[in-house]
Write an enzyme that holds these catalytic residues in place. Sequence first.
Site, PDB file in Angstrom:
ATOM      1  N   LYS A  13      54.249   3.456  65.939  1.00 32.98           N
ATOM      2  CA  LYS A  13      53.410   4.601  66.282  1.00 32.98           C
ATOM      3  C   LYS A  13      53.551   5.636  65.155  1.00 32.98           C
ATOM      4  O   LYS A  13      54.562   6.310  65.030  1.00 32.98           O
ATOM      5  CB  LYS A  13      53.854   5.212  67.626  1.00 32.98           C
ATOM      6  CG  LYS A  13      52.991   6.387  68.048  1.00 32.98           C
ATOM      7  CD  LYS A  13      53.856   7.619  68.078  1.00 32.98           C
ATOM      8  CE  LYS A  13      53.195   8.926  68.181  1.00 32.98           C
ATOM      9  NZ  LYS A  13      52.315   9.376  67.123  1.00 32.98           N
ATOM     10  N   CYS A  46      62.392  15.941  54.253  1.00 29.37           N
ATOM     11  CA  CYS A  46      63.620  16.181  55.018  1.00 29.37           C
ATOM     12  C   CYS A  46      64.763  16.540  54.069  1.00 29.37           C
ATOM     13  O   CYS A  46      65.704  17.204  54.455  1.00 29.37           O
ATOM     14  CB  CYS A  46      63.966  14.962  55.850  1.00 29.37           C
ATOM     15  SG  CYS A  46      63.985  13.448  54.907  1.00 29.37           S
ATOM     16  N   GLU A  99      65.317  24.833  59.635  1.00 30.91           N
ATOM     17  CA  GLU A  99      64.433  24.051  58.754  1.00 30.91           C
ATOM     18  C   GLU A  99      63.044  24.679  58.751  1.00 30.91           C
ATOM     19  O   GLU A  99      62.423  24.836  59.802  1.00 30.91           O
ATOM     20  CB  GLU A  99      64.341  22.604  59.250  1.00 30.91           C
ATOM     21  CG  GLU A  99      63.587  21.717  58.279  1.00 30.91           C
ATOM     22  CD  GLU A  99      63.400  20.288  58.787  1.00 30.91           C
ATOM     23  OE1 GLU A  99      62.979  20.114  59.939  1.00 30.91           O
ATOM     24  OE2 GLU A  99      63.661  19.357  58.014  1.00 30.91           O
ATOM     25  N   GLU A 157      66.541   9.851  62.617  1.00 32.01           N
ATOM     26  CA  GLU A 157      66.601  10.498  61.299  1.00 32.01           C
ATOM     27  C   GLU A 157      65.824  11.798  61.439  1.00 32.01           C
ATOM     28  O   GLU A 157      64.611  11.767  61.649  1.00 32.01           O
ATOM     29  CB  GLU A 157      65.944   9.620  60.228  1.00 32.01           C
ATOM     30  CG  GLU A 157      66.667   8.325  59.942  1.00 32.01           C
ATOM     31  CD  GLU A 157      68.002   8.532  59.264  1.00 32.01           C
ATOM     32  OE1 GLU A 157      68.246   9.622  58.720  1.00 32.01           O
ATOM     33  OE2 GLU A 157      68.816   7.600  59.314  1.00 32.01           O
TER      34      GLU A 157
HETATM   35  P1  NAD Z   1      57.698  15.318  64.877  1.00 29.26           P
HETATM   36  O1  NAD Z   1      59.022  15.233  65.538  1.00 29.26           O
HETATM   37  O2  NAD Z   1      56.754  16.345  65.335  1.00 29.26           O
HETATM   38  O3  NAD Z   1      56.926  13.924  65.044  1.00 29.26           O
HETATM   39  C1  NAD Z   1      57.489  12.700  64.621  1.00 29.26           C
HETATM   40  C2  NAD Z   1      56.831  11.572  65.397  1.00 29.26           C
HETATM   41  O4  NAD Z   1      57.232  11.676  66.771  1.00 29.26           O
HETATM   42  C3  NAD Z   1      55.315  11.619  65.395  1.00 29.26           C
HETATM   43  O5  NAD Z   1      54.807  10.318  65.313  1.00 29.26           O
HETATM   44  C4  NAD Z   1      55.004  12.242  66.738  1.00 29.26           C
HETATM   45  O6  NAD Z   1      53.724  11.941  67.240  1.00 29.26           O
HETATM   46  C5  NAD Z   1      56.086  11.624  67.602  1.00 29.26           C
HETATM   47  N1  NAD Z   1      56.362  12.345  68.853  1.00 29.26           N
HETATM   48  C6  NAD Z   1      56.178  13.652  69.134  1.00 29.26           C
HETATM   49  N2  NAD Z   1      56.579  13.917  70.383  1.00 29.26           N
HETATM   50  C7  NAD Z   1      57.030  12.771  70.914  1.00 29.26           C
HETATM   51  C8  NAD Z   1      57.591  12.400  72.168  1.00 29.26           C
HETATM   52  N3  NAD Z   1      57.761  13.282  73.152  1.00 29.26           N
HETATM   53  N4  NAD Z   1      57.959  11.120  72.346  1.00 29.26           N
HETATM   54  C9  NAD Z   1      57.827  10.220  71.365  1.00 29.26           C
HETATM   55  N5  NAD Z   1      57.288  10.499  70.157  1.00 29.26           N
HETATM   56  C10 NAD Z   1      56.903  11.756  69.928  1.00 29.26           C
HETATM   57  O7  NAD Z   1      57.983  15.415  63.330  1.00 29.26           O
HETATM   58  P2  NAD Z   1      56.927  15.609  62.146  1.00 29.26           P
HETATM   59  O8  NAD Z   1      56.408  16.992  62.195  1.00 29.26           O
HETATM   60  O9  NAD Z   1      55.949  14.478  62.152  1.00 29.26           O
HETATM   61  O10 NAD Z   1      57.857  15.401  60.852  1.00 29.26           O
HETATM   62  C11 NAD Z   1      58.593  16.422  60.265  1.00 29.26           C
HETATM   63  C12 NAD Z   1      60.043  16.311  60.644  1.00 29.26           C
HETATM   64  O11 NAD Z   1      60.529  15.032  60.293  1.00 29.26           O
HETATM   65  C13 NAD Z   1      60.927  17.298  59.897  1.00 29.26           C
HETATM   66  O12 NAD Z   1      61.848  17.869  60.794  1.00 29.26           O
HETATM   67  C14 NAD Z   1      61.664  16.427  58.880  1.00 29.26           C
HETATM   68  O13 NAD Z   1      62.905  16.916  58.461  1.00 29.26           O
HETATM   69  C15 NAD Z   1      61.786  15.152  59.635  1.00 29.26           C
HETATM   70  N6  NAD Z   1      61.992  14.029  58.714  1.00 29.26           N
HETATM   71  C16 NAD Z   1      63.236  13.466  58.663  1.00 29.26           C
HETATM   72  C17 NAD Z   1      63.479  12.430  57.785  1.00 29.26           C
HETATM   73  C18 NAD Z   1      64.834  11.789  57.691  1.00 29.26           C
HETATM   74  O14 NAD Z   1      64.909  10.647  57.248  1.00 29.26           O
HETATM   75  N7  NAD Z   1      65.914  12.444  58.093  1.00 29.26           N
HETATM   76  C19 NAD Z   1      62.463  11.967  56.951  1.00 29.26           C
HETATM   77  C20 NAD Z   1      61.213  12.572  57.033  1.00 29.26           C
HETATM   78  C21 NAD Z   1      60.978  13.600  57.931  1.00 29.26           C
END
Ligand code: NAD
Length: 495
Positions: A176, A285, A386, A251
């Site tokens: 997803k 990230c 962040e 992550e």
């Molecule tokens: P997000 O948490 O908003 O969304 C991530 C994914 O989770 C999306 O596909 C979203 O649709 C899904 N999602 C949202 N709510 C959900 C729920 N209740 N149940 C299941 N899935 C759900 O994050 P984002 O805005 O897409 O990405 C940015 C974040 O990702 C930042 O905090 C960044 O630091 C982090 N990030 C971490 C890494 C790492 O490897 N540590 C790498 C890249 C990004």
Amino acid sequence: MTTTIHKNFIAGKWVASKSRKTFANINPARKGEVVGRFQQSTPDDVERAVAAAVAAQAAWKKTPAPKRGEILFRVAELLVKNKEALARDMTCEMGKVLGETRGDVQEAIDMGYYAAGEGRRLMGETVPSELKDKFCMSVRMPVGVVGAITPWNFPIAIPSWKLFPALVAGNTVVLKPASDTPLSSVHFAKLFEKAGLPPGVLNLVTGSGAEVGQPLIDHPQVNLVSFTGSTDTGRVVASHCAGLMKPYSLEMGGKNAIIVMDDADLELALEGVIWGAFGTTGQRCTATSRVIVHKKVMKKFTALLLEKTRALQLGDGLLPKTDVGPLINEAQRSKVASYCEIGRNEGARLLTGGAPEIKGALKQGFFFQPTVFGDVSPKMRIAQEEIFGPVVSLIVCNDLEHAIGLVNDSSFGLSSAIYTRDVNRAFQAIEGLDTGITYINASTIGAEIQLPFGGTKGTGNGHREAGTAALDIFTEWKSVYVDYSGKLQKAQIED
Ligand code: NAD
């Protein structure tokens, strides 16, 4: 111009959602431009995708790992062949500059080749038995069906970190992707299809976190959840998986810092800070969001940083002269703007930037000025939370011990860096910095796929992606004892 409607990929077929609804994916550099329309899927679609993954699992597990690896190798070859087109489309849906979207695809290529080779390793251990005529070994077994949930900032690289190791280990997957970048995932899935991956081994369902992500996590036949995204969503994933006693890997966010010591090559450190803070418009990230500078060089370093920051060119990531692309969407831009407001109210000194960029053609996109705050104290919210945008905070330090303490004063622990010419200081930093990744004389970004990737504290839950460490997420250990004595032997009882 007609807008392409993209479908879900389930059981080897491209199918519409049962909802019959779609959502638009727009170009963040030109918000009037629709990149494509995607299925607004529902729990019913998740059900179909999981059923397909379950049905395909036994045969995929039986497929010899080297054969699984060969298919993944072909995917990597197709990524190479299509790299430029994939990168261009990724810039259109995500905004980062073309050089970086090429890098995103390259990361997936690297991971594809690496995982393909793993098909001929997947190593376990053989160890001696304490008894005669007995053989002991451990082997890796697939977990089953993996639910992979990914963010928008690395639209192909992050899915690749999950799909390649999961698949080579014999799992089937439901992916997803984030709703801001589904096109890259559709392209990626098409390459798996073209490479000959059997139907149902990889399934793709687009849609919201609530309607697709949540049912995927909660589905009783999904054996493992692999999540990358924000800490807030990670917490939801964790609580649901804990209730179901389901393994999960997280992550999440970072608040990464570069230390600039008084003996550093300042020009080199400057390049590292610019690249780390403003590359991907700060939406990594591992982005550099704190710069901890020795008091003896703070004045000089600040002047250099401001000059270079002010010279950065904002624009469409497809244009060769662009250094910094847009933010992903309006919500993210509002969040970054509100953090700048918070920083000012907390008493930090805004040295440059601090506002949306709305000049000329830039008003069509979600652009934000590269921003530097000075006089930031370590407990301010801009130094702790962040921001995920082009905002960097300068914090002064007295010595190395002080600097290490400042870096570690964070609820996150992903990436850190130090610029110094003193090898003793470098090793003291490696030992003292409580982060999953530490760079010496290089920025906080730029991980390579053959090493473990992930962080301590609020960044993760103890797992690591990439390298062979990823296999620890996507496999279960099985310990095997073969007794060829032909008689009952009692471990711990017999001499
Ligand atoms: P997000 O948490 O908003 O969304 C991530 C994914 O989770 C999306 O596909 C979203 O649709 C899904 N999602 C949202 N709510 C959900 C729920 N209740 N149940 C299941 N899935 C759900 O994050 P984002 O805005 O897409 O990405 C940015 C974040 O990702 C930042 O905090 C960044 O630091 C982090 N990030 C971490 C890494 C790492 O490897 N540590 C790498 C890249 C990004």
